[in-house]
Design a protein around this motif. Structure first.
Motif, PDB file in Angstrom:
ATOM      1  N   SER A  38       0.696  -1.102  -0.004  1.00 17.41           N
ATOM      2  CA  SER A  38       0.071  -0.013  -0.044  1.00 17.41           C
ATOM      3  C   SER A  38       0.859   1.430  -0.219  1.00 17.41           C
ATOM      4  O   SER A  38       0.402   2.333  -0.312  1.00 17.41           O
ATOM      5  CB  SER A  38      -1.020  -0.024   1.275  1.00 17.41           C
ATOM      6  N   ASP A  39       1.973   1.104   0.432  1.00 20.38           N
ATOM      7  CA  ASP A  39       3.159   2.355   0.574  1.00 20.38           C
ATOM      8  C   ASP A  39       4.268   2.080  -0.354  1.00 20.38           C
ATOM      9  O   ASP A  39       5.300   2.942  -0.191  1.00 20.38           O
ATOM     10  CB  ASP A  39       3.333   2.555   1.815  1.00 20.38           C
ATOM     11  N   ASP A  40       4.382   1.143  -1.198  1.00 20.89           N
ATOM     12  CA  ASP A  40       5.494   0.746  -2.110  1.00 20.89           C
ATOM     13  C   ASP A  40       6.603   0.436  -1.309  1.00 20.89           C
ATOM     14  O   ASP A  40       7.627   0.422  -1.699  1.00 20.89           O
ATOM     15  CB  ASP A  40       6.197   2.107  -2.911  1.00 20.89           C
ATOM     16  N   SER A  41       6.488   0.004   0.157  1.00 22.17           N
ATOM     17  CA  SER A  41       7.440  -0.404   0.839  1.00 22.17           C
ATOM     18  C   SER A  41       8.067  -1.799   0.366  1.00 22.17           C
ATOM     19  O   SER A  41       7.214  -2.732  -0.275  1.00 22.17           O
ATOM     20  CB  SER A  41       7.188  -0.470   2.388  1.00 22.17           C
ATOM     21  N   SER A  42       9.194  -2.329   0.569  1.00 24.72           N
ATOM     22  CA  SER A  42       9.645  -3.499   0.287  1.00 24.72           C
ATOM     23  C   SER A  42      10.582  -4.295   1.473  1.00 24.72           C
ATOM     24  O   SER A  42      10.983  -3.487   2.235  1.00 24.72           O
ATOM     25  CB  SER A  42      10.365  -3.476  -1.193  1.00 24.72           C
ATOM     26  N   PRO A  43      10.606  -5.447   1.320  1.00 23.52           N
ATOM     27  CA  PRO A  43      11.669  -6.067   2.424  1.00 23.52           C
ATOM     28  C   PRO A  43      13.057  -5.922   2.011  1.00 23.52           C
ATOM     29  O   PRO A  43      13.470  -5.692   1.047  1.00 23.52           O
ATOM     30  CB  PRO A  43      11.281  -7.611   2.319  1.00 23.52           C
ATOM     31  N   ILE A  44      14.043  -6.200   3.113  1.00 26.97           N
ATOM     32  CA  ILE A  44      15.353  -6.308   2.531  1.00 26.97           C
ATOM     33  C   ILE A  44      15.624  -7.473   1.989  1.00 26.97           C
ATOM     34  O   ILE A  44      15.476  -8.338   2.056  1.00 26.97           O
ATOM     35  CB  ILE A  44      15.973  -6.196   3.987  1.00 26.97           C
ATOM     36  N   ALA A  45      16.508  -7.054   0.748  1.00 22.60           N
ATOM     37  CA  ALA A  45      16.861  -8.086  -0.110  1.00 22.60           C
ATOM     38  C   ALA A  45      17.929  -9.097   0.657  1.00 22.60           C
ATOM     39  O   ALA A  45      18.705  -8.760   1.478  1.00 22.60           O
ATOM     40  CB  ALA A  45      17.603  -7.505  -1.309  1.00 22.60           C
ATOM     41  N   ARG A  46      17.571 -10.392   0.502  1.00 25.52           N
ATOM     42  CA  ARG A  46      18.301 -11.325   1.264  1.00 25.52           C
ATOM     43  C   ARG A  46      18.155 -12.699   0.366  1.00 25.52           C
ATOM     44  O   ARG A  46      17.261 -12.972  -0.046  1.00 25.52           O
ATOM     45  CB  ARG A  46      18.119 -11.302   2.636  1.00 25.52           C
ATOM     46  N   HIS A  47      19.036 -13.633   1.020  1.00 22.94           N
ATOM     47  CA  HIS A  47      19.053 -15.001   0.424  1.00 22.94           C
ATOM     48  C   HIS A  47      19.665 -15.863   1.360  1.00 22.94           C
ATOM     49  O   HIS A  47      20.280 -15.453   2.409  1.00 22.94           O
ATOM     50  CB  HIS A  47      19.478 -15.389  -0.931  1.00 22.94           C
TER      51      HIS A  47
END
Length: 329
Positions: A38-47
């Motif tokens: 809803s706010d264009d947020s995203s998680p921290i990229a990781r693997h």
């Protein structure tokens, strides 16, 4: 004309029935969709990380390096940050018990000589805090295990003790989260690492994965066989039908009666796999599901409100690019 059309339709359905088509095949007209916040947020990229569901929130934790937890609120459809872990955790299958996420059988350090994490750790989702738990028996230390929980008891299968190099294990252990009791159980038919296990009806399905042998054969020795441990009978069996697409670093999840094998990596292609295949626990046949939008490996998936969500991971074989996207089925 109308009557003859209906006759043709009935004949077509009869042919499909005779050929053994499953109703499940018709239900797989669903597809994967990108999740837009809803706010264009995203998680921290990781693997080499984990993705779990507790209550109405998703938690993305671990991975190479020390990175804060990414928390997705299903009500607000937004990502936020949680507490950083006390040490680096990667290559683990998390366990959710009550309001905590347990990390048992993880690796820490840099490729290819990572070392097993020596203690049980837990993330408390209620207090957004980390706890260091009991030590793991030194003679059973390894990472990249397949973990499931049944009646408060965690079952840890297989794994590797020397990073990506050597020390492939057939081991099966149980750890009681309430009493702290650790038990050694019968070995699996074969060793494997970089896989995930699934429990269904008191049976533990151990499938996909590989024998990592860095640097010359990190990705080559994928495993076709499906091994199943019966908790009540305390025995292992190997199923007749092998996994259709061999890969490791995959995600595994129980969806209805199917054990899904999602994504992964292999020597057969540079891109991470987008394959999704389901092993039916009733008749042990394989079903092909719609492919992921983005091939990925080294993460997890959650089942929430009859939808499967998957986030982060790596888009190619190896360690890059790390992803910060989420999609659902």
């Amino acid at each position: 004309m109308f009557k003859s059309n209906w006759i043709l339709i009935l004949l077509f359905l009869l042919i499909l029935s005779c050929k053994g088509y499953k109703q499940a095949d018709f239900n797989h007209k669903k597809s994967w969709h990108q999740v837009v916040t809803s706010d264009d947020s995203s998680p921290i990229a990781r693997h080499e990380a984990a993705f779990v569901n507790v209550g109405d929130k998703f938690y993305l934790l671990g991975g190479r390096g020390i990175r804060s937890i990414s928390i997705f609120d299903t009500k607000t459809q937004k990502w936020s940050l949680g507490e950083q872990p006390p040490i680096e955790f990667h290559h683990f299958q998390p366990i959710v018990f009550e309001d905590k996420v347990y990390i048992i059988g993880a690796l820490t350090g840099k490729y290819p000589a990572e070392t097993p994490v020596e203690n049980v750790y837990a993330y408390n989702t209620t207090t957004d805090s980390w706890e260091k738990g009991a030590p793991i028996p030194k003679d059973r230390l390894r990472g990249s295990t397949g973990n499931v929980i049944k009646d408060g008891v965690v079952y840890l299968s297989c794994g590797i003790s020397n990073g990506h190099i050597s020390g492939h294990k057939k081991w099966l252990d149980s750890y009681n989260l309430k009493t702290g009791e650790w038990k050694i159980l019968p070995d699996a038919p074969r060793a494997r690492d970089h896989f995930q296990a699934v429990e269904s009806d008191n049976k533990i399905y151990v499938l996909a994965g590989r024998l990592s042998k860095a640097p010359s054969a990190t990705f080559k020795e994928t495993i076709a066989e499906v091994d199943v441990y019966d908790i009540k009978k305390n025995i292992w069996v190997t199923l007749e039908k092998e996994i259709p697409t061999q890969r490791a670093g995959n995600i595994a999840l129980l969806y209805k009666d199917d054990v899904l094998v999602i994504g992964g990596e292999s020597a057969s292609q540079t891109k991470a796999h987008n394959d999704v295949e389901g092993l039916n626990t009733k008749n042990h046949t394989w079903i092909t599901y719609p492919s992921l939008l983005q091939g990925r490996h080294g993460t997890g998936a959650v089942l929430f409100n009859n939808h499967i969500y998957i986030a982060s991971g790596c888009g190619n074989r190896g360690g890059s690019p790390e992803l910060n996207t989420m999609e659902k089925y």
